[in-house]
Design an enzyme around this catalytic site. Structure first.
Site, mmCIF file in Angstrom:
data_model
loop_
_atom_site.group_PDB
_atom_site.id
_atom_site.type_symbol
_atom_site.label_atom_id
_atom_site.label_comp_id
_atom_site.label_asym_id
_atom_site.label_seq_id
_atom_site.Cartn_x
_atom_site.Cartn_y
_atom_site.Cartn_z
ATOM 1 N N THR A 196 0.846 -1.479 0.313
ATOM 2 C CA THR A 196 -0.034 0.009 -0.245
ATOM 3 C C THR A 196 1.069 0.892 0.031
ATOM 4 O OG1 THR A 196 -0.337 -0.475 2.112
ATOM 5 C CG2 THR A 196 -1.698 -1.181 1.182
ATOM 6 N N SER A 197 0.062 2.570 -0.227
ATOM 7 C CA SER A 197 1.929 3.889 -0.979
ATOM 8 C C SER A 197 1.323 3.819 0.049
ATOM 9 C CB SER A 197 0.312 4.563 -1.923
ATOM 10 O OG SER A 197 0.545 3.801 -2.955
ATOM 11 N N THR A 198 0.238 3.787 1.275
ATOM 12 C CA THR A 198 0.693 5.126 2.613
ATOM 13 C C THR A 198 0.176 4.439 3.532
ATOM 14 O OG1 THR A 198 -1.503 5.666 2.372
ATOM 15 C CG2 THR A 198 0.216 6.617 1.096
ATOM 16 N N GLN A 247 -3.729 3.578 4.397
ATOM 17 C CA GLN A 247 -4.181 2.311 2.468
ATOM 18 C C GLN A 247 -4.743 1.436 3.883
ATOM 19 O OE1 GLN A 247 -2.402 2.730 0.028
ATOM 20 N NE2 GLN A 247 -3.388 4.287 -1.745
#
Length: 207
Positions: free
Chosen positions: A8-10, A13
């Protein structure tokens, strides 16, 4: 050993979608980082690499191609490295496997992955371009807001630590005027005024 790789990017998320319909025999390795970071340079990627070096990995499962990366060259490089080690890479959503049942390279899958990887890379570039355009328009209209961590206010403790030497000067020379203290401490006049106000520094007061 079969691995399930999740990215996940962050931190905000949710990765639950990537964990659905997964066999219990899968070891889950998760990254929270940008897809632009080369796969084996990520924390999770480094863990996988160590397992590969110990010959403990048979298959790596990924929910979809853009979870592996957003850079086509890195995606293909990663696939080739795994193929050389006879490790199958299975993209769950697309139903693509990089190796055939006999362990040979699946060229059709590789071709499809290349196309989809190009789409993922293009989407990333377009998203960044739209973001830049949106920021430019917002700035032009005077409504641009910085991200929360950029506009977070400095805490009182942080402000005190930042100006520790200046505070000591004010306390050491209580009779000096603000502009004299500012010149002596190499800070702006307003900083002295703010320090006196925030910490209540007077001729007799101490922090």
């Amino acid at each position: 050993m079969n691995l399930l790789y999740i990215r996940t990017s962050t931190l905000q998320q949710n990765s639950i979608r990537q964990k659905t319909n997964i066999n219990k025999d899968c070891l889950i390795i998760e990254d929270k980082c940008s897809g632009s970071i080369p796969f084996f340079e990520r924390d999770g990627g480094k863990k996988i690499l160590k397992l590969i070096e110990k010959n403990q990995v048979k298959e790596i499962r990924v929910h979809e191609i853009d979870r592996l990366g957003r850079n086509l060259l890195d995606i293909l490089k990663t696939i080739q490295q795994l193929t050389d080690k006879k490790i199958n890479l299975y993209f769950i959503k697309q139903g693509l496997k990089t190796l055939n049942e006999d362990g040979t390279e699946n060229f059709i899958s590789k071709m499809v992955i290349s196309i989809l990887g190009s789409v993922a890379e293009m989407e990333r570039k377009m998203s960044k371009e739209r973001q830049r355009e949106g920021i430019a328009i917002a700035k032009a209209n005077g409504v641009y807001k910085m991200r929360e961590h950029h506009r977070r206010k400095e805490t009182k403790m942080e402000f005190k630590a930042k100006h520790k030497k200046t505070i000591e000067l004010i306390e050491k020379y209580p009779n000096l005027k603000n502009f004299e203290l500012a010149k002596l401490g190499g800070v702006h006049f307003n900083t002295i005024t703010k320090l006196r106000k925030v910490f209540g520094i007077t001729k007799t007061a101490k922090i």
